[in-house]
Design a protein around this motif. Structure first.
Motif: not given
Length: 336
Positions: A290-316
């Motif tokens: 179950d999720p813990v209390e006071d848990a959040t996610l940081v939403h930022s374009s650079p971080l999202t871009l980093t994650l998407v690029a890393a996923v694509l390259m890891t699979v590719l």
């Protein structure tokens, strides 16, 4: 915690640099040159292979470079430095400095110290085995994800060392393949490790980075996208097909078998199985708890871009490895 990590890294780093410079000075005293090819030629022509001073210089060089790649027993700085520093800085150290250190190691050992390979191949093989076992077993007990990934990074260094040993004891196409396999492994490791550490930056609890395992509890229900990204990176780190990490391990183990180091490949496979346990442990926490209390996610374009690029390259890299292996093969020609 950051001050302690910084001081430990600075002091031990200064000591390893001193050892490295002392090794260089000894090789210069023996051979009269600091040129890599010149050192190899001088060792062969002067019959320095059996010199005790040469052995001392070799041991000092291996120790200094062992620190740079965080090989056991020169690894003690890594868990504290990685967990104590800012996550983005730790990410950079685990990827960039390790890849550069391995490039230096391959140039020195496979070029300058090639005449001494009978002396150092067993040494590096022993370091590889020790590094893989200590890194993976220590990671099993960690509750802090940054420390877990730090020990995981140590274990991955042992895998790359297998490729270096394989390159030393082979020639021709087999040698080129072993070097290319090591470089390919470092490439795959770069993307999957960047992604795993970037996900730690993404997760927050009480305004702080989600470093502990419990901070990732219920991530699948909080953000399926973040869960999917971390799942890809963890499967790749564990060597599960069709991710890049699987092919990285496959090529390194194949290079070891081709060069007669089947025992190293077997040890590597055993350690890969051990690592799957603590990687899947994170997946279970993210998917089932179950999720813990006071848990959040940081939403930022650079971080999202980093994650998407890393996923694509890891699979590719995992499903279309040919061009990346060709690039690694081209780069391997620089190690002459």
């Amino acid at each position: 915690k950051s001050n302690e990590a910084g001081i430990k890294y600075f002091i031990l780093g200064a000591m390893s640099s001193a050892v490295f410079l002392y090794a260089i000075s000894l090789f210069y005293a023996l051979t009269g040159t600091t040129n890599l090819a010149g050192i190899a030629e001088a060792i062969t022509s002067s019959g320095l292979e059996t010199s005790k001073l040469t052995t001392a210089a070799l041991v000092l060089m291996a120790s200094a470079l062992g620190f740079k790649i965080a090989a056991v027993p020169f690894h003690v700085w890594a868990p504290d430095a990685y967990s104590g520093g800012p996550t983005t800085v730790s990410l950079y150290i685990t990827v960039a400095s390790k890849a550069a250190a391995f490039a230096v190691m391959m140039r020195i050992f496979l070029v300058a110290l090639e005449p001494l390979q009978d002396s150092w191949t067993l040494l590096l093989a022993g370091l590889a085995i020790l590094t893989m076992f200590v890194g993976n077993i220590a990671a099993l007990t960690q509750e802090n994800l940054k420390r877990m990934l730090a020990y995981s990074s140590i274990a991955h260094a042992g895998n790359v060392l297998i490729g270096v040993v394989a390159a030393a004891t082979s020639d021709g196409d087999a040698r080129s393949f072993a070097i290319a396999a090591s470089l390919f492994y470092l490439l795959a490791y770069t993307f999957m490790n960047i992604g795993a550490w970037a996900t730690i930056v993404l997760v927050r609890r009480n305004g702080l980075a989600g470093e502990n395992l419990e901070d990732f509890a219920g991530l699948a229900s909080r953000s399926y996208g973040a869960f999917f990204c971390m799942l890809v990176f963890l499967l790749s780190l564990g060597g599960i097909p069709p991710m890049a990490g699987f092919l990285g391990k496959w090529y390194v183990f194949a290079a070891a078998i081709n060069s007669g180091w089947t025992s190293l490949a077997v040890v590597g496979a055993i350690n890969a199985a051990i690592s799957i346990f603590y990687y899947l442990r994170i997946v279970v926490v993210m998917a089932i708890q179950d999720p813990v209390e006071d848990a959040t996610l940081v939403h930022s374009s650079p971080l999202t871009l980093t994650l998407v690029a890393a996923v694509l390259m890891t699979v590719l890299v995992g499903i279309w490895a040919s061009p990346f292996l060709d690039w690694a093969s081209s780069a391997s020609q620089l190690v002459r």
